[in-house]
Each structure stands twice: as structure tokens, then as C-alpha cells.
Scaffold this active site. Structure first.
Site, PDB file in Angstrom:
ATOM      1  N   LYS A  78      10.836   2.627   2.144  1.00  0.00           N
ATOM      2  CA  LYS A  78      10.909   4.072   1.881  1.00  0.00           C
ATOM      3  C   LYS A  78      11.403   4.398   0.475  1.00  0.00           C
ATOM      4  O   LYS A  78      12.185   3.662  -0.104  1.00  0.00           O
ATOM      5  CB  LYS A  78      11.872   4.722   2.896  1.00  0.00           C
ATOM      6  CG  LYS A  78      11.460   4.485   4.338  1.00  0.00           C
ATOM      7  CD  LYS A  78      10.351   5.404   4.730  1.00  0.00           C
ATOM      8  CE  LYS A  78      10.919   6.464   5.584  1.00  0.00           C
ATOM      9  NZ  LYS A  78      10.204   7.198   6.465  1.00  0.00           N
ATOM     10  N   TYR A 103      -6.689   2.204   6.649  1.00  0.00           N
ATOM     11  CA  TYR A 103      -5.908   1.031   6.256  1.00  0.00           C
ATOM     12  C   TYR A 103      -5.939  -0.134   7.236  1.00  0.00           C
ATOM     13  O   TYR A 103      -5.350  -1.161   6.975  1.00  0.00           O
ATOM     14  CB  TYR A 103      -4.454   1.405   5.925  1.00  0.00           C
ATOM     15  CG  TYR A 103      -3.748   2.312   6.913  1.00  0.00           C
ATOM     16  CD1 TYR A 103      -3.453   1.890   8.199  1.00  0.00           C
ATOM     17  CD2 TYR A 103      -3.359   3.581   6.524  1.00  0.00           C
ATOM     18  CE1 TYR A 103      -2.795   2.724   9.083  1.00  0.00           C
ATOM     19  CE2 TYR A 103      -2.697   4.423   7.401  1.00  0.00           C
ATOM     20  CZ  TYR A 103      -2.418   3.995   8.687  1.00  0.00           C
ATOM     21  OH  TYR A 103      -1.773   4.826   9.557  1.00  0.00           O
ATOM     22  N   CYS A 123       2.127  45.329  -7.123  1.00  0.00           N
ATOM     23  CA  CYS A 123       1.821  46.238  -8.207  1.00  0.00           C
ATOM     24  C   CYS A 123       0.486  46.885  -7.851  1.00  0.00           C
ATOM     25  O   CYS A 123      -0.492  46.188  -7.640  1.00  0.00           O
ATOM     26  CB  CYS A 123       1.700  45.457  -9.516  1.00  0.00           C
ATOM     27  SG  CYS A 123       0.854  46.397 -10.799  1.00  0.00           S
ATOM     28  N   CYS A 133       2.924  45.451 -16.247  1.00  0.00           N
ATOM     29  CA  CYS A 133       2.334  46.714 -16.699  1.00  0.00           C
ATOM     30  C   CYS A 133       3.241  47.920 -16.464  1.00  0.00           C
ATOM     31  O   CYS A 133       2.854  49.047 -16.778  1.00  0.00           O
ATOM     32  CB  CYS A 133       0.984  46.947 -16.029  1.00  0.00           C
ATOM     33  SG  CYS A 133       1.132  47.356 -14.283  1.00  0.00           S
ATOM     34  N   CYS A 184       6.438  46.956 -12.105  1.00  0.00           N
ATOM     35  CA  CYS A 184       5.713  45.708 -12.362  1.00  0.00           C
ATOM     36  C   CYS A 184       6.172  45.141 -13.704  1.00  0.00           C
ATOM     37  O   CYS A 184       6.145  45.842 -14.717  1.00  0.00           O
ATOM     38  CB  CYS A 184       4.211  45.961 -12.381  1.00  0.00           C
ATOM     39  SG  CYS A 184       3.263  44.553 -12.993  1.00  0.00           S
ATOM     40  N   CYS A 240      -3.886  46.208 -14.043  1.00  0.00           N
ATOM     41  CA  CYS A 240      -2.772  45.395 -14.536  1.00  0.00           C
ATOM     42  C   CYS A 240      -3.339  44.078 -15.072  1.00  0.00           C
ATOM     43  O   CYS A 240      -4.074  43.383 -14.372  1.00  0.00           O
ATOM     44  CB  CYS A 240      -1.785  45.132 -13.400  1.00  0.00           C
ATOM     45  SG  CYS A 240      -0.482  43.986 -13.836  1.00  0.00           S
ATOM     46  N   ASP A 263       1.799  10.093   3.843  1.00  0.00           N
ATOM     47  CA  ASP A 263       2.588  10.971   4.702  1.00  0.00           C
ATOM     48  C   ASP A 263       1.667  11.993   5.353  1.00  0.00           C
ATOM     49  O   ASP A 263       1.515  13.113   4.888  1.00  0.00           O
ATOM     50  CB  ASP A 263       3.652  11.672   3.854  1.00  0.00           C
ATOM     51  CG  ASP A 263       4.747  12.260   4.723  1.00  0.00           C
ATOM     52  OD1 ASP A 263       4.762  11.977   5.933  1.00  0.00           O
ATOM     53  OD2 ASP A 263       5.593  12.996   4.187  1.00  0.00           O
ATOM     54  N   GLU A 320       0.861  -1.198   0.000  1.00  0.00           N
ATOM     55  CA  GLU A 320       0.000   0.000   0.000  1.00  0.00           C
ATOM     56  C   GLU A 320       0.885   1.231   0.000  1.00  0.00           C
ATOM     57  O   GLU A 320       2.006   1.178   0.475  1.00  0.00           O
ATOM     58  CB  GLU A 320      -0.832   0.066   1.295  1.00  0.00           C
ATOM     59  CG  GLU A 320      -1.728  -1.094   1.533  1.00  0.00           C
ATOM     60  CD  GLU A 320      -2.281  -1.095   2.962  1.00  0.00           C
ATOM     61  OE1 GLU A 320      -2.210  -0.052   3.649  1.00  0.00           O
ATOM     62  OE2 GLU A 320      -2.764  -2.157   3.378  1.00  0.00           O
ATOM     63  N   LYS A 377       2.536   4.419   1.432  1.00  0.00           N
ATOM     64  CA  LYS A 377       2.745   4.908   2.799  1.00  0.00           C
ATOM     65  C   LYS A 377       2.384   6.390   2.812  1.00  0.00           C
ATOM     66  O   LYS A 377       3.110   7.225   2.289  1.00  0.00           O
ATOM     67  CB  LYS A 377       4.189   4.711   3.243  1.00  0.00           C
ATOM     68  CG  LYS A 377       4.405   5.113   4.689  1.00  0.00           C
ATOM     69  CD  LYS A 377       5.775   4.697   5.184  1.00  0.00           C
ATOM     70  CE  LYS A 377       5.963   4.952   6.668  1.00  0.00           C
ATOM     71  NZ  LYS A 377       5.591   6.288   7.105  1.00  0.00           N
TER      72      LYS A 377
HETATM   73  S1  IVH Z   1      -0.106   0.203   8.831  1.00  0.00           S
HETATM   74  C1  IVH Z   1       0.992  -1.695  12.912  1.00  0.00           C
HETATM   75  N1  IVH Z   1      -0.407   1.319   6.513  1.00  0.00           N
HETATM   76  O1  IVH Z   1       3.143   5.086   8.931  1.00  0.00           O
HETATM   77  C2  IVH Z   1       1.377  -0.502  12.137  1.00  0.00           C
HETATM   78  N2  IVH Z   1       0.620   2.593   8.244  1.00  0.00           N
HETATM   79  O2  IVH Z   1       5.771   4.594  10.121  1.00  0.00           O
HETATM   80  C3  IVH Z   1       0.218  -0.124  11.346  1.00  0.00           C
HETATM   81  N3  IVH Z   1       1.204   4.881   7.593  1.00  0.00           N
HETATM   82  O3  IVH Z   1       2.114   4.916  12.269  1.00  0.00           O
HETATM   83  C4  IVH Z   1       0.526   0.840  10.323  1.00  0.00           C
HETATM   84  N4  IVH Z   1       0.473   4.736   5.533  1.00  0.00           N
HETATM   85  O4  IVH Z   1       0.711   6.373  10.665  1.00  0.00           O
HETATM   86  C5  IVH Z   1       0.051   1.478   7.764  1.00  0.00           C
HETATM   87  N5  IVH Z   1      -0.768   2.174   4.400  1.00  0.00           N
HETATM   88  C6  IVH Z   1      -0.319   2.334   5.651  1.00  0.00           C
HETATM   89  C7  IVH Z   1       0.262   3.548   6.111  1.00  0.00           C
HETATM   90  C8  IVH Z   1       0.726   3.640   7.421  1.00  0.00           C
HETATM   91  C9  IVH Z   1       1.044   5.514   6.444  1.00  0.00           C
HETATM   92  C10 IVH Z   1       1.820   5.504   8.785  1.00  0.00           C
HETATM   93  C11 IVH Z   1       1.133   5.165  10.069  1.00  0.00           C
HETATM   94  C12 IVH Z   1       2.196   4.541  10.933  1.00  0.00           C
HETATM   95  C13 IVH Z   1       3.449   5.034  10.297  1.00  0.00           C
HETATM   96  C14 IVH Z   1       4.583   4.066  10.585  1.00  0.00           C
END
Ligand code: IVH
Length: 673
Positions: free
Chosen positions: A318, A230, A430, A415, A412, A435, A122, A118, A120
Site C-alpha cells: 500500500k 489482471y 450569477c 461581472c 458576481c 457574464c 482502486d 502491478e 493496485k
Molecule cells: S490480483 C488472488 N491484481 O485488490 C487475488 N488484484 O485487495 C487476486 N486489485 O480483490 C487479485 N488491482 O479487486 C490483483 N493488479 C491487481 C489488482 C488487484 C486491484 C484488487 C482486487 C482484489 C483486491 C485485493
């Protein structure tokens, strides 16, 4: 409550709530809206009107219930029944293969193992608890064991269902990430810069900040948040075999789930999908910093178990870091809607985290000076929150000889008007309202979703209308005629009809949208709504001086001055009048009585606990409509504490201070409902 009223039209109210929830789902979860914002507003207002007369019949999943009072005295703590773990990291393919071997060794298994991969996300990890299918508590991760109660804020997030669809256990806990989609993050930052606020470094910070915002709730920011689910930690029904089934269940319950997840038969397939995700990264609507790889089988997950910090069955894979060095070729200056001059660094193209970067905003003169970025410099660039390219710093050791400090031009670039910078502002502008750069940007703004929401008026057409001088001032757009439109290049009969129809629909608007459309500095959605609510119609607002503007809740001297100055300008007044003459209209509403007047004039209320059948927002509205003031903290000045179920520390404090305490019945009586 009076007994002689008609019975509430419960069926109609629930039908409206269902309809609104369906459209919210299409809009927020599926990015596939079927109706315009204006139509949504109309349905919403119809429901609100019914709820105002029959608050007791408000559906528990009504969108009006998303808005509640934020917690006032800091967030209370929530202990997670099961800890919210973090994840171990892998930095490259070899580390992922090592993870796979470790897992198979623990399971004493030779055969390949299936994984789900999945994105990750942010953002900020949160847990949502549902009791009997209804959203009860939203909590941040905190230290993993104890988080903060952010229920009030997250109820406003439309991708969080207030009620689970279909069957569910008595108690369900769902985990996921609160993110701020990149496009909304960018808009938010533009808006902040225009309001002379500091930009957020990345979407994660902006999201986490909004989540934990206590006071002065920034509505726009909360509304922009998105929740992606998730995991299910409590209340998982029997019969599910793998993580893929869990994701399907979450979608069935009504959550948004990342689309880009895949079931992989073995670790090599995982690595392939990860590379594919990296290539997709800059096309995704939300920020991701890698992928998460999870053992598919729930039975094997249970067998593997977890360490104190992280589960053994999952790992974060990562993306490579995204900072690079490159050379500044030139510094260009762009002119925004309010005439703000923004320096932009033109860079030698460089790959940052899989994306080609060629431009980076330098924000304003102060920013350029602080970083001292010069043409010819070697700079470190990064994709902030991994998307918006940013100049982090100059590598001064590599500065060529004979570079010059950058200064914004005196004129500017579009203009040629002499630019101005007010003493207490970071922005250079400006001042020429005609403009073309400003006019184009203002026109874009006027047509945007939160303003007139004009269908058919896109980027290209804005350019053309200004270039061809069909629009020389904003109101001209509502005076456009078929004939002149059809004379434009690439403009067929059909597009002309579309635009004219779009304009016709947009003429019927709301006062708040109209105010947003005018593009008054510091007047965004929240302020426009406050002004509209306070004044009810435009004329009283036009008549207001700076002092009466400052009396409006949530409006301080800066905003008041900006509004007063805007309407004091005869050209702006003429524009407003012309817009009205050209058929722009809205419904009047009764203005809120000024503070200190009305039956509850000058009385101060604090609301705490849960009011059955009366959302706090509604209670607040009613009190304010009668001239009362609602504040968040109990003090000696508080006249009434309204205590609902499970009232806590505020109730204690009110008792100690001898503040009069009202239960819901007493409040209803006082409000004369
Ligand atoms: S599963 C048991 N799935 O990443 C741990 N975490 O670095 C369950 N995160 O604390 C996490 N996307 O906040 C999971 N598809 C994803 C995620 C995800 C982002 C975050 C989550 C976690 C942190 C760990």
C-alpha cells in the site's frame, strides 16, 4: 419475417462491426483515436440502419449489442467457480522484505525470487466468463464466493471485448478491476453538482455504483467505466510460464492491461519500482492505492497455494495514507457555465500522498456552512479517492481568534451582477447571461466532445475569443471569419484554417448534440438523446409546452421546466435561429408516436430471457416505435410478456397472473416484421 426482402449484406455488416470495434479499441484501450466522434457516429448509424432492416444478421460482436435492458428485479446471484480472494497487505518496505522471506522459506529457496509488480487499481473487482470466446457473464466479487450478475451493465463498457480475439478455451474466466478514470470522474462530479446532485466521494464509489445501478440507468456513467484485466482463472492455455505471460495473453485477447507493470528479478527491485510508481501516481489516468506484488512463476504460485482469504503468492503493497493538515489562506469564488458560484479554498501548499495540494473545492454555501470552513482555519485535507483534494474537516481546536464565517458574495466576482439563489437549490448563481465567465464556460462546453466537438477550439482560444470580443454570444463562433481570426495574437494562418475547418465539420451534427451544446440546465447526454428521439426535430420540441415535455420518457418536472423555460426565453430562441442560419444542421428523424397512440398504443410489454437474433434493445425500440410501452416488472397491468430462452421468475409470475405470453415468433408477427 417477410421473404421478399433482399438478403442481408452480412459482409458489409461484419466489416462495419470490425471497423467500429477497432476504433473503440483505439479510443478506449489505447487512448489513440484515429477518427472523430462524429465519424464514429456515422459508421455506427450505417450499421444500425442495416441491423434495423436485417436484425437476424446482426454480428454477435456488434457495438449495438452492448446496449441491452438492465436487469429489472434486482441482480441475480452468480456463484464463482473459484472464489475471488482478497490480498494480504504490506505497509512498507520492511513488510515486503518479510513477505519475500516467508515465500522463499516456504519454497525452501535461497536464491532471489522474481516478482511481477502491478498497480493496485482502486475500483471494483469483477469476473468475466467467456463461453466459446463470447462474453457470457459478468459478476461482481460479492463476498468472494457469490457475486451479482452485472452482465447487462458491463456489456456497455467498451474496454470489455464482447468476443475474445484469437484462440481460447471453451470456458475462460478473466478477472480484473472496473475503474472510473479520474478525468471522467471529475467531469461526472461537475455535472452532478450542476444538476444539484451530491458529488461522489471518489472514483471507486462512482464506479461501484454505476456497476450495480438497477434503474434509471445513467448511460454516461456506464460508458465512462473502464475494465483492466489482471488474471485468468479458468481456461489458461498451456505453455505459459509466468504472470507476465498472462498479462501479454490478456492484451492479445483484447483487454486493457495496466501499462505500468514490471518483472523484477528480486525483492529490492520490487521496492524500487514501487517507489517509482508512487512518484508517478498523480500522472496516472486512474486511481491506484498501491501496488500488487505477485510471484512471477505460475508453477511456484501453484506450489505456494492459497489460504482461505488470500493467496500466499501475492500481496498488496500500500501507499502511505493521504490525509494531511494545512491552513486555509483564502476562500475564492469561481463562476461556472451555468453561472454557479463555487467557493474554492486556497491552501498553504501541502504534500498529500505524494502530490502538492493547494486548492480544494468547497462546492457551495451549504457545504461551507456544514463544515464551517473559515479563512485562517487549520483543516484536514485528503485526496478523495486519492485525487481530488477535499477538505474533510476543520481542526476547531486550532482556530485562531476573530475568524469570520464564510458567506458567498452578493455580487458576481466577474461581472458584479447581483447573484441569486433559488429557494430549493443549493447553488447560488450569477444571472447575467453575458457574464464573461459564463460565456467562456459555455463556449468550452459548446466545443466539447459530446456537443459540437469542434476541433481546433481549445482553452486558450476560448479565452482570447471572449476577451477580444470576437465572441459575445455563443452563435458568434459559427460566424467567425478568417480575417478577424488572423488578427489574434499567436494565431497563424494554419491555426485559423484549422479552426474554420473544424467549425465547418461541426456544423453537420445531430439534434442530440445540438441540444447538449445549448447548455440547457439538466440536459446532458441521456436527456438530449431522449428529447431527440421523442421529437425527431427541433421545431416540434420548440412547440412543446411543459406538459408535453413531461410526457417524454425519462423526463420529470424539473427537466421539463428547465427546457421549457430555456426555449421560452426570446434570447435563447434567437440564438437557436441564428445557429441554424449559420449553417448548423442535422438529420430529421420520424418522431416516436406519443404514448397510447400507434398500432400497439397503450399496450404494456415486459421482456425477459434471451431473444435469439433480436437484441432486447431493438425489441424495445420497435415496440415503442409502434406506440407500446416496455416496463420492467410483471404486474396485472402487463399486456404481454415476451419470453426468450431461459426466461425465469418473470415467466412464472406472468403465468400466475394470466398475462399473455409471446415467444419471439409471436412478437415478430405482432411487430409486423
Ligand atoms: S490480483 C488472488 N491484481 O485488490 C487475488 N488484484 O485487495 C487476486 N486489485 O480483490 C487479485 N488491482 O479487486 C490483483 N493488479 C491487481 C489488482 C488487484 C486491484 C484488487 C482486487 C482484489 C483486491 C485485493
Amino acid at each position: 419475417m417477410s421473404a421478399d426482402r433482399d438478403p442481408p449484406p452480412r459482409a458489409r455488416m461484419q466489416a462495419l462491426a470490425d471497423e467500429l470495434n477497432r476504433h473503440a479499441r483505439l479510443y478506449y484501450l489505447e487512448d489513440a483515436p484515429e477518427i472523430s466522434d462524429a465519424d464514429y457516429d456515422r459508421l455506427f448509424r450505417e450499421l444500425q440502419a442495416l441491423e434495423n432492416t436485417h436484425p437476424e444478421a446482426t454480428p454477435s460482436d456488434s457495438p449495438s449489442r452492448r446496449v441491452g435492458a438492465p436487469p429489472a428485479d434486482g441482480f441475480s446471484e452468480v456463484e464463482h467457480r473459484l472464489p475471488m480472494l482478497s490480498l494480504d497487505n504490506a505497509m512498507d518496505a520492511d513488510e515486503i522484505r518479510a513477505f519475500d522471506e516467508r515465500v522463499r522459506r516456504m519454497l525452501e529457496r535461497e536464491a532471489p525470487l522474481a516478482y511481477v509488480i502491478e498497480p493496485k487499481l482502486d475500483g471494483a473487482g469483477v469476473e468475466l466468463v467467456y463461453q466459446e470466446g463470447e462474453l457470457a457473464v459478468c459478476a461482481t466479487r460479492g463476498d468472494g464466493r457469490v457475486g451479482e450478475d452485472v452482465t447487462a451493465n458491463l456489456r456497455r463498457c467498451h474496454s470489455i471485448p464482447l468476443r475474445l480475439q484469437g484462440d481460447s478455451a471453451a470456458r475462460v474466466s478473466v478477472r480484473g478491476e472496473v475503474v472510473l478514470p479520474i478525468a471522467r470522474f471529475e467531469r461526472l462530479n461537475e455535472d452532478r453538482l450542476e444538476r444539484d446532485l451530491e458529488a461522489f466521494a471518489n472514483p471507486r464509489n462512482a464506479a461501484a455504483g454505476a456497476l450495480r445501478q438497477l434503474h434509471d440507468i445513467d448511460l454516461a456513467r456506464l460508458r465512462a467505466l473502464e475494465f483492466r484485466a489482471y488474471a485468468v482463472r479458468e481456461g489458461l492455455p498451456g505453455g505459459l510460464e509466468g504472470q507476465s505471460d498472462v498479462l501479454r495473453l490478456l492484451a492479445d485477447w483484447g483487454f486493457r492491461v495496466s501499462e505500468d507493470h514490471h518483472l523484477c528479478p528480486d525483492v529490492e527491485a520490487v521496492i524500487e519500482k514501487h517507489e517509482a510508481l508512487l512518484a508517478l501516481r498523480n500522472q496516472l489516468p486512474v486511481e491506484i492505492d498501491g501496488s500488487v506484488v505477485k510471484v512471477e512463476s505460475l508453477a511456484l504460485q501453484a506450489e505456494l497455494g492459497e489460504l482461505s482469504r488470500s493467496p500466499r503468492w501475492a500481496i498488496a503493497y500500500k501507499f502511505p495514507p493521504s490525509q494531511e493538515t494545512t491552513v486555509v489562506r483564502a476562500i475564492e469564488v469561481q463562476v461556472g457555465r451555468t453561472g454557479a458560484l463555487t467557493p474554492v479554498a486556497k491552501l498553504e501548499a501541502v504534500q498529500v500522498g505524494g502530490v502538492t495540494v493547494q486548492n480544494a473545492s468547497l462546492h457551495n454555501q451549504d457545504e461551507v456552512e456544514r463544515k464551517d470552513v473559515r479563512v485562517g482555519d487549520t483543516v484536514v485535507v485528503q485526496r478523495a479517492g486519492d485525487v481530488i483534494p477535499q477538505v474533510v474537516k476543520v481542526v476547531t481546536s486550532q482556530r485562531p481568534s476573530r475568524t469570520r464565517r464564510f458567506r458567498l458574495p452578493k455580487r458576481c466576482p466577474v461581472c458584479r451582477s447581483t447573484v441569486v439563489r433559488l429557494e430549493d437549490e443549493a447553488v447560488t448563481r450569477c444571472p447575467n447571461l453575458d457574464c464573461p465567465a459564463q460565456l467562456k464556460n459555455n463556449l468550452r462546453h459548446l466545443a466539447s466532445r459530446s456537443a459540437f466537438d469542434i476541433e481546433g477550439l481549445g482553452e486558450k482560444l476560448v479565452e482570447q475569443l471572449v476577451e477580444e470580443q470576437l465572441v459575445a454570444r455563443l452563435s458568434d463562433v459559427f460566424a467567425l471569419e478568417r480575417e478577424s481570426l488572423e488578427g489574434l495574437e499567436r494565431m497563424g494562418e494554419k491555426s485559423a484554417s484549422n479552426l474554420l475547418a473544424g467549425l465547418e465539420r461541426s456544423r453537420a451534427t445531430t439534434l442530440a448534440r445540438f441540444l447538449i451544446a445549448l447548455g440547457i440546465r439538466h440536459v446532458g447526454e441521456t436527456v438530449a438523446q431522449q428529447l431527440a428521439r421523442h421529437f425527431g426535430d427541433l421545431d416540434p420540441l420548440l412547440a412543446a409546452d411543459q406538459e408535453s415535455l413531461e410526457a417524454v420518457e425519462g423526463i420529470g418536472p424539473t427537466i421539463a421546466e428547465s427546457v421549457a423555460r430555456f426555449f421560452a426565453d426570446t434570447r435563447n430562441r434567437a440564438e437557436v435561429e441564428r445557429l441554424r442560419e449559420l449553417g448548423v444542421r442535422w438529420e430529421k428523424s420520424a418522431p416516436a408516436p406519443p404514448r397510447g397512440e400507434g398500432p400497439l398504443g397503450g399496450k404494456t410489454f415486459v421482456l425477459t430471457g434471451t431473444l435469439v437474433d433480436l437484441p432486447r434493445s431493438r425489441a424495445k425500440q420497435r415496440i415503442e416505435a409502434l406506440g407500446g410501452v416496455v416496463t420492467s416488472a410483471v404486474s396485472k397491468k402487463t399486456d404481454y410478456l415476451v419470453a426468450g430462452a431461459e426466461a425465469g421468475t418473470k415467466l412464472e409470475k406472468a403465468r400466475k397472473l394470466g398475462v399473455e405470453i409471446l415467444d419471439q415468433a409471436a412478437l415478430t408477427e405482432l411487430l409486423g416484421d
